[in-house]
Every structure is written in C-alpha cells, then in structure tokens.
Design a protein around this motif. Structure first.
Motif, PDB file in Angstrom:
ATOM      1  N   ARG A 253       0.827  -1.209   0.000  1.00  0.00           N
ATOM      2  CA  ARG A 253       0.000   0.000   0.000  1.00  0.00           C
ATOM      3  C   ARG A 253       0.864   1.263   0.000  1.00  0.00           C
ATOM      4  O   ARG A 253       0.491   2.281  -0.578  1.00  0.00           O
ATOM      5  CB  ARG A 253      -0.958   0.005   1.181  1.00  0.00           C
ATOM      6  CG  ARG A 253      -1.965  -1.146   1.117  1.00  0.00           C
ATOM      7  CD  ARG A 253      -2.858  -1.181   2.338  1.00  0.00           C
ATOM      8  NE  ARG A 253      -3.868  -0.140   2.318  1.00  0.00           N
ATOM      9  CZ  ARG A 253      -4.982  -0.172   1.592  1.00  0.00           C
ATOM     10  NH1 ARG A 253      -5.223  -1.205   0.806  1.00  0.00           N
ATOM     11  NH2 ARG A 253      -5.849   0.814   1.642  1.00  0.00           N
ATOM     12  N   ALA A 254       2.025   1.191   0.655  1.00  0.00           N
ATOM     13  CA  ALA A 254       2.910   2.355   0.762  1.00  0.00           C
ATOM     14  C   ALA A 254       3.755   2.562  -0.492  1.00  0.00           C
ATOM     15  O   ALA A 254       4.399   3.605  -0.635  1.00  0.00           O
ATOM     16  CB  ALA A 254       3.821   2.200   1.977  1.00  0.00           C
ATOM     17  N   SER A 255       3.748   1.609  -1.418  1.00  0.00           N
ATOM     18  CA  SER A 255       4.599   1.673  -2.609  1.00  0.00           C
ATOM     19  C   SER A 255       3.755   1.771  -3.869  1.00  0.00           C
ATOM     20  O   SER A 255       3.093   0.808  -4.259  1.00  0.00           O
ATOM     21  CB  SER A 255       5.477   0.420  -2.668  1.00  0.00           C
ATOM     22  OG  SER A 255       6.102   0.321  -3.930  1.00  0.00           O
ATOM     23  N   ARG A 256       3.817   2.911  -4.523  1.00  0.00           N
ATOM     24  CA  ARG A 256       3.064   3.068  -5.769  1.00  0.00           C
ATOM     25  C   ARG A 256       3.507   2.057  -6.823  1.00  0.00           C
ATOM     26  O   ARG A 256       2.688   1.544  -7.578  1.00  0.00           O
ATOM     27  CB  ARG A 256       3.201   4.497  -6.294  1.00  0.00           C
ATOM     28  CG  ARG A 256       2.403   5.488  -5.493  1.00  0.00           C
ATOM     29  CD  ARG A 256       2.495   6.900  -6.063  1.00  0.00           C
ATOM     30  NE  ARG A 256       1.682   7.802  -5.269  1.00  0.00           N
ATOM     31  CZ  ARG A 256       2.128   8.516  -4.245  1.00  0.00           C
ATOM     32  NH1 ARG A 256       3.394   8.420  -3.875  1.00  0.00           N
ATOM     33  NH2 ARG A 256       1.324   9.315  -3.575  1.00  0.00           N
ATOM     34  N   SER A 257       4.799   1.751  -6.865  1.00  0.00           N
ATOM     35  CA  SER A 257       5.281   0.811  -7.890  1.00  0.00           C
ATOM     36  C   SER A 257       4.760  -0.599  -7.627  1.00  0.00           C
ATOM     37  O   SER A 257       4.383  -1.306  -8.569  1.00  0.00           O
ATOM     38  CB  SER A 257       6.801   0.829  -7.986  1.00  0.00           C
ATOM     39  OG  SER A 257       7.381   0.409  -6.780  1.00  0.00           O
ATOM     40  N   LEU A 258       4.704  -1.033  -6.361  1.00  0.00           N
ATOM     41  CA  LEU A 258       4.160  -2.360  -6.059  1.00  0.00           C
ATOM     42  C   LEU A 258       2.652  -2.399  -6.302  1.00  0.00           C
ATOM     43  O   LEU A 258       2.135  -3.380  -6.841  1.00  0.00           O
ATOM     44  CB  LEU A 258       4.478  -2.753  -4.618  1.00  0.00           C
ATOM     45  CG  LEU A 258       5.949  -3.027  -4.311  1.00  0.00           C
ATOM     46  CD1 LEU A 258       6.140  -3.304  -2.827  1.00  0.00           C
ATOM     47  CD2 LEU A 258       6.478  -4.173  -5.156  1.00  0.00           C
ATOM     48  N   ALA A 259       1.945  -1.355  -5.901  1.00  0.00           N
ATOM     49  CA  ALA A 259       0.491  -1.310  -6.125  1.00  0.00           C
ATOM     50  C   ALA A 259       0.178  -1.291  -7.618  1.00  0.00           C
ATOM     51  O   ALA A 259      -0.781  -1.925  -8.065  1.00  0.00           O
ATOM     52  CB  ALA A 259      -0.113  -0.094  -5.433  1.00  0.00           C
TER      53      ALA A 259
END
Length: 128
Positions: free
Chosen positions: A24-30
């Motif tokens: 949730r804290a990582s735009r790239s992972l999301a």
C-alpha cells in the motif's frame, strides 16, 4: 493443466498483497496489482480511478506498519469466465467492518492478474 481454483488462488493472493502495508505504501508495487482500467467505489461512496488510487493509496488506512491493518475474513472466489475472477469477503480495520467485492482479470499482455474493479460497503452495527 490449469484449474479454476488456481485462478481464484492467484486473485486471492493479489487481494491479500494489496492489504499489505508495504504494498500500500509503494506506488510501484500497487501498480503491479491494479489494472490500468481500475475503478473502485469505496466504502465512503467515492469513485476512484487507477491514477487517483495510486496517488492516494500510500496515505490511506492500512498503509503504515505501525497503524491498523486490514483483517480479511471469509474470502471466497468464483471464475466468471476465462481470465475473470470475482472475490467476496469482509474486512475489519480500526473497528470498521466492510463487505467487499473485487473483480480480477488476467491481462493478455503477460503482466498477470490485476484488480479491475473493487467495491466496499460499510456494515453498520444495526445491520447485524
């Protein structure tokens, strides 16, 4: 040979990853888990697009290691068509209960399963 339950399991795994504070804290992972055509109708009633969700997700509930986390329960899924899975479940976070529904679709571009649609509905104490 791939079974329908494999597709449901992959969608459930993606759903659970989206509740992980680190994701949730990582735009790239999301971004790896949300379909470019993603739409959500949140528990608040707000409509979210892909870009709006990616921008807001790091600051939303469940996005901090030290804060409250989503507690999912009763996750079930069904394959609606090849490459399309519907999940339903409930969550608790910070004393708020919600019923949730997600559509996951397998991208033909080889990027795997992505959440295409999500809806959350708050459950009031009176609804019990």
């Amino acid at each position: 040979m791939k079974h329908e339950s494999d597709d449901v399991n992959e969608a459930v795994a993606g759903e659970l990853r989206l509740m992980d504070p680190n994701v949730r804290a990582s735009r790239s992972l999301a971004r790896e888990l949300l379909d470019p055509e993603f739409v959500e109708v949140g528990a608040s009633g707000r409509r979210w697009t892909y870009e709006q969700m990616l921008a807001a997700l790091p600051d939303m509930a469940g996005g901090f290691e030290e804060g409250p986390h989503y507690q999912p329960s009763d996750i079930t899924g069904v394959v609606l068509a090849p490459g399309l899975v519907h999940l339903t479940y409930e969550t608790m976070i910070d004393g708020r209960r919600a019923r949730r529904s997600s559509l996951w679709r397998k991208r033909s571009d080889g990027t795997g399963w992505r959440m295409y649609y999500h809806q959350g509905t708050l459950v009031s104490p009176e609804a019990e």
